[in-house]
Design an enzyme around this catalytic site. Structure first.
Site, PDB file in Angstrom:
ATOM      1  N   LYS A  13       0.819  -1.221   0.000  1.00  0.00           N
ATOM      2  CA  LYS A  13       0.000   0.000   0.000  1.00  0.00           C
ATOM      3  C   LYS A  13       0.845   1.260   0.000  1.00  0.00           C
ATOM      4  CE  LYS A  13      -2.060  -0.540   4.021  1.00  0.00           C
ATOM      5  NZ  LYS A  13      -1.691  -1.838   4.555  1.00  0.00           N
ATOM      6  N   ARG A  88      -9.469   1.349   8.872  1.00  0.00           N
ATOM      7  CA  ARG A  88      -9.104  -0.040   9.129  1.00  0.00           C
ATOM      8  C   ARG A  88     -10.178  -0.773   9.917  1.00  0.00           C
ATOM      9  NH1 ARG A  88      -3.119   0.771   8.763  1.00  0.00           N
ATOM     10  NH2 ARG A  88      -2.054  -1.161   9.230  1.00  0.00           N
ATOM     11  N   ARG A 127      11.060  -7.268   4.845  1.00  0.00           N
ATOM     12  CA  ARG A 127      11.100  -5.849   5.197  1.00  0.00           C
ATOM     13  C   ARG A 127      11.696  -5.681   6.596  1.00  0.00           C
ATOM     14  NH1 ARG A 127       5.485  -2.650   5.066  1.00  0.00           N
ATOM     15  NH2 ARG A 127       5.229  -3.291   7.211  1.00  0.00           N
ATOM     16  N   ARG A 133      11.766  -2.399  11.324  1.00  0.00           N
ATOM     17  CA  ARG A 133      10.569  -1.880  11.993  1.00  0.00           C
ATOM     18  C   ARG A 133      10.240  -2.780  13.178  1.00  0.00           C
ATOM     19  NH1 ARG A 133       5.507  -0.146   8.237  1.00  0.00           N
ATOM     20  NH2 ARG A 133       4.365  -1.176   9.890  1.00  0.00           N
ATOM     21  N   ARG A 144      -0.726  -8.993  13.291  1.00  0.00           N
ATOM     22  CA  ARG A 144      -1.237  -7.930  12.409  1.00  0.00           C
ATOM     23  C   ARG A 144      -2.114  -8.517  11.305  1.00  0.00           C
ATOM     24  NH1 ARG A 144       3.877  -5.382  10.515  1.00  0.00           N
ATOM     25  NH2 ARG A 144       2.619  -3.833   9.443  1.00  0.00           N
TER      26      ARG A 144
HETATM   27  P1  AMP Z   1       0.912   0.654   8.821  1.00  0.00           P
HETATM   28  O1  AMP Z   1       2.168   1.421   8.598  1.00  0.00           O
HETATM   29  O2  AMP Z   1      -0.259   1.198   8.051  1.00  0.00           O
HETATM   30  O3  AMP Z   1       1.075  -0.830   8.649  1.00  0.00           O
HETATM   31  O4  AMP Z   1       0.524   0.875  10.371  1.00  0.00           O
HETATM   32  C1  AMP Z   1       1.386   0.463  11.414  1.00  0.00           C
HETATM   33  C2  AMP Z   1       0.604   0.373  12.731  1.00  0.00           C
HETATM   34  O5  AMP Z   1       0.039   1.660  13.049  1.00  0.00           O
HETATM   35  C3  AMP Z   1      -0.593  -0.577  12.722  1.00  0.00           C
HETATM   36  O6  AMP Z   1      -0.222  -1.916  12.979  1.00  0.00           O
HETATM   37  C4  AMP Z   1      -1.452   0.013  13.833  1.00  0.00           C
HETATM   38  O7  AMP Z   1      -0.929  -0.305  15.105  1.00  0.00           O
HETATM   39  C5  AMP Z   1      -1.249   1.507  13.626  1.00  0.00           C
HETATM   40  N1  AMP Z   1      -2.248   2.059  12.681  1.00  0.00           N
HETATM   41  C6  AMP Z   1      -2.014   2.635  11.462  1.00  0.00           C
HETATM   42  N2  AMP Z   1      -3.168   3.017  10.877  1.00  0.00           N
HETATM   43  C7  AMP Z   1      -4.162   2.690  11.732  1.00  0.00           C
HETATM   44  C8  AMP Z   1      -5.575   2.808  11.695  1.00  0.00           C
HETATM   45  N3  AMP Z   1      -6.205   3.334  10.650  1.00  0.00           N
HETATM   46  N4  AMP Z   1      -6.271   2.355  12.780  1.00  0.00           N
HETATM   47  C9  AMP Z   1      -5.649   1.827  13.850  1.00  0.00           C
HETATM   48  N5  AMP Z   1      -4.329   1.664  13.937  1.00  0.00           N
HETATM   49  C10 AMP Z   1      -3.572   2.094  12.897  1.00  0.00           C
END
Ligand code: AMP
Length: 190
Positions: A13, A88, A127, A133, A144
């Protein structure tokens, strides 16, 4: 162009959103990136989000909804934006609908990047080695994916019902996937 990118963690994404933002000269609004920056800078938001993120859990809806509510009002978002990783949950999608309604805006499309679980685990572990990360360790990755399947996957039906959903095959090279997305967006625009 106002669009959102959905898809499981590791679907690509973020990478694809960056390329498409560049095409349309619109900002990428990534809740994950905003939250990671807050954690890094030790802000109150970061303090609230950190534990959830490290465990691979979702940050509470009201926190991320608040972030997006403020961010989409910024002047650089007036011509459009890509929401990357938001919504989400169904709750977040409903909140987004009412924010957009209040602002007199409409989404053009909800893009879903489709990638099977085995491939996701492989990519995420890869990654983890490259970026280090904190939430890319195997148990956290598995969590996740579970969180995605339980809480985010239902959004596919949500956006399918509203007629905004377009699913893209997320297997292949980065360039191939970008080309598929561009074709779909051209169709949406025409
Ligand atoms: P991402 O980089 O989009 O994979 O997000 C990393 C982490 O940030 C996720 O595993 C969640 O803990 C948090 N996070 C990001 N976007 C959201 C969202 N829309 N709702 C809740 N938690 C989020």
């Amino acid at each position: 162009m106002k669009l959102l990118f959905m898809g499981p963690p590791g679907a690509g994404k973020g990478t694809q959103a960056k390329i498409i933002c560049d095409d349309y000269k619109i900002p990428q609004i990534s809740t994950g990136e905003i939250l990671r920056a807050a954690v890094k800078n030790g802000t109150e938001l970061g303090r609230q989000a950190q534990e959830f993120m490290n465990a691979g859990k979702l940050v509470p809806d009201e926190v991320v909804i608040g972030i997006v509510r403020e961010r989409i009002k910024e002047p650089d978002a007036s011509n459009g934006y890509i929401l990357d990783g938001f919504p989400r949950t169904i709750e977040q999608a409903r909140a987004l609908d009412s924010m957009l309604e209040e602002m007199g805006q409409q989404l053009d499309v909800a893009l879903n990047l489709d990638v099977p679980d085995e491939e996701l685990i492989k990519r995420l572990l890869d990654r983890a080695q490259k970026d280090g990360r904190k939430d890319d360790t195997e148990p956290v990755i598995k969590n996740r994916l579970k969180v995605y399947n339980d809480q985010t996957h239902p959004l596919i039906e949500y956006y399918s019902k509203s007629g905004l959903l377009r699913s893209i095959n997320g297997l292949g090279s980065m360039e191939e996937i970008t080309a598929r997305i561009r074709t779909t967006l051209k169709e949406v625009e025409s």
